[in-house]
Scaffold this active site. Structure first.
Site, PDB file in Angstrom:
ATOM      1  CG  HIS A 135      -5.623   3.757   5.378  1.00 26.77           C
ATOM      2  ND1 HIS A 135      -6.502   3.395   4.392  1.00 26.77           N
ATOM      3  CD2 HIS A 135      -4.741   2.719   5.500  1.00 26.77           C
ATOM      4  CE1 HIS A 135      -6.195   2.192   3.936  1.00 26.77           C
ATOM      5  NE2 HIS A 135      -5.125   1.760   4.585  1.00 26.77           N
ATOM      6  CD  GLU A 186      -3.379   0.266   7.217  1.00 26.69           C
ATOM      7  OE1 GLU A 186      -2.651   0.190   6.212  1.00 26.69           O
ATOM      8  OE2 GLU A 186      -4.574  -0.111   7.228  1.00 26.69           O
ATOM      9  CG  HIS A 220      -0.566   0.878   3.266  1.00 25.50           C
ATOM     10  ND1 HIS A 220      -1.885   1.274   3.412  1.00 25.50           N
ATOM     11  CD2 HIS A 220      -0.077   1.568   2.205  1.00 25.50           C
ATOM     12  CE1 HIS A 220      -2.178   2.168   2.474  1.00 25.50           C
ATOM     13  NE2 HIS A 220      -1.102   2.363   1.733  1.00 25.50           N
ATOM     14  CD  GLU A 240      -0.230  -3.634   3.269  1.00 26.24           C
ATOM     15  OE1 GLU A 240      -0.313  -3.450   4.496  1.00 26.24           O
ATOM     16  OE2 GLU A 240      -1.080  -3.224   2.462  1.00 26.24           O
TER      17      GLU A 240
END
Length: 334
Positions: A124, A161, A216, A298
Site C-alpha cells: 500500500h 498498515e 503486509h 502478513e
C-alpha cells in the site's frame, strides 16, 4: 494487507484463539511436520544459512481472511505512531521524494549477499487514502482485472498498515545491506499513491531480483492471530505465468516462515494455512505477474488487540524485519 480490494477479497473465517507463544509453545500448537522443520531451521540452517530447503506441510488451496471495518483511519495516534526508523531514510542514489521511482541504495562493499539483488515491496502507500480514484482504476493481472491498489487496513487505534509496512521495509533494507545485498524499495513514501500491483511486479522483474518480499499486515476479525506467508499458485493466463517461480518462491517462503517464528516468537496464523504459516493464492496480481521468486508476508492481524500491540511496537517490528532478513539470507545462500 487490505482485507478488501485487489490483494484480499475475503470470506469469513472461524475465529480460534491462539496466543502469542515462544518457540517451545509453538511446537505444541502446530503439526509435527512443522515442528521438525522449524527445529531444523533454527538449529541446522540459521547458523550458516545453508542446507537444502525443507518443506512444510502442503497448503491446500487458497484461504482468505475474514472482513472487518473497511474504512481504516488515515492517521496514527501518538501512542501508536511508527517509530524506530519510520522516517524516510533514503540514501544517496535513491529516489527523490515525489519521483515515483523505486528507491535503491548502494550495497555494502562486502558481505555474503554481495552481488545479490533484493526488492522489498512495502504494501500500500500512506497517500492512497487521498487518491481513491487512482487506486480504484482497473489493471490487468494476467488472469483477470482488479483495482490498482487499496488503502490497506489499520489498528483500531488508527496505526495504518501503510505506515507499518514502510517501517518494517526500511529496517529490512538496512539489515540486508549489511549483508552486502543491493536493495530496492518499490515505494518509500516518496510518491503520492501506489504503485499499482502490476507495476510492483514489474519493478522486481526489471531489477532481475534474486528475491522479492511484499510486506503486509492483515485486517481480519478479532481473535484471528499470527502471521502467514503467501506463496504463488501455478497460474497461466495472459501475461501471468508463475510456473518458473512456484518452487523457488515456496523455498523462500518456508525459510522466511521458520526464521520469523524464531525471531519474533509469533505463532503461525490460527485462521489461514492450517497451522503451517503458509498460504497459496492465485488471485494476487503482485504474485501472478512476477517472473522472479516472490512472496507476501502478513506479519499479524491489525484488528486483533494482542497482535496490534505487537505490530505497533518498534522493538517488535525490528525483530520482524530480522526474521524476514534471515529467511532471505538463508534462501539466497542456498
Amino acid at each position: 494487507m487490505s482485507y478488501a480490494g485487489p490483494e484480499f477479497e475475503p470470506t469469513p473465517q472461524p475465529s480460534r484463539s491462539r496466543g502469542r507463544t515462544a518457540l517451545v509453545a509453538v511446537a505444541t500448537l502446530v503439526p509435527t511436520a512443522l515442528v521438525a522443520w522449524l527445529i531444523w531451521t533454527v538449529v541446522g540452517s540459521a547458523s550458516d544459512g545453508g542446507g537444502p530447503a525443507r518443506s512444510l506441510p502442503e497448503t491446500q488451496g487458497s484461504t482468505t481472511s475474514a472482513a472487518a471495518d473497511p474504512t481504516p483511519t488515515r492517521s496514527a495516534t501518538q501512542s501508536e505512531s511508527a517509530t524506530d526508523g519510520s522516517k524516510d531514510d533514503t540514501k544517496p542514489g535513491g529516489s527523490k521524494p515525489g519521483s515515483g521511482k523505486p528507491s535503491a541504495s548502494a550495497p555494502a562493499a562486502n558481505g555474503p549477499l554481495k552481488g545479490k539483488v533484493v526488492v522489498i515491496d512495502p504494501g500500500h502507500n500512506p497517500g492512497n487514502f487521498q487518491h481513491t480514484t487512482e487506486i480504484n482504476r482497473q489493471v490487468d493481472i494476467g488472469t483477470n482485472r482488479k483495482e490498482c491498489d487499496t488503502t490497506g487496513t489499520s489498528t483500531n487505534g488508527g496505526y495504518t498498515e501503510a505506515e507499518f509496512t514502510l517501517d518494517v521495509s526500511r529496517k529490512l533494507r538496512t539489515l540486508l545491506e549489511q549483508q552486502g545485498a543491493t536493495v530496492t524499495l518499490v515505494q518509500n513514501g516518496d510518491r503520492p499513491w501506489g504503485p499499482c500491483v502490476d507495476e510492483r511486479a514489474r519493478i522486481g522483474n526489471t531489477a532481475k531480483a534474486d528475491a522479492v518480499v511484499s510486506v503486509h499486515a492483515d485486517g481480519s476479525a478479532a481473535g484471528n492471530r499470527g502471521f502467514h506467508v503467501i506463496l504463488p499458485a501455478l497460474v497461466k493466463g495472459g501475461d501471468a505465468d508463475t510456473s518458473p517461480i512456484v518452487a523457488p518462491s515456496r523455498a523462500l517462503g518456508e525459510r522466511i516462515a521458520g526464521n520469523f517464528v524464531r525471531a519474533t516468537g509469533s505463532a503461525p496464523s490460527n485462521y489461514v494455512g492450517d497451522g503451517t504459516g503458509l498460504d497459496v493464492r492465485s488471485d494476487l496480481g503482485g504474485l501472478n505477474l512476477s517472473k522472479v521468486p516472490k512472496v507476501f508476508i502478513e506479519c499479524g492481524n491489525m484488528r486483533d488487540a494482542k497482535d496490534a500491540a505487537l505490530l505497533t511496537d518498534g522493538a517488535w517490528r525490528q525483530r520482524a524485519a530480522q526474521g524476514i532478513s534471515e529467511g532471505i539470507v538463508s534462501f539466497l545462500r542456498g
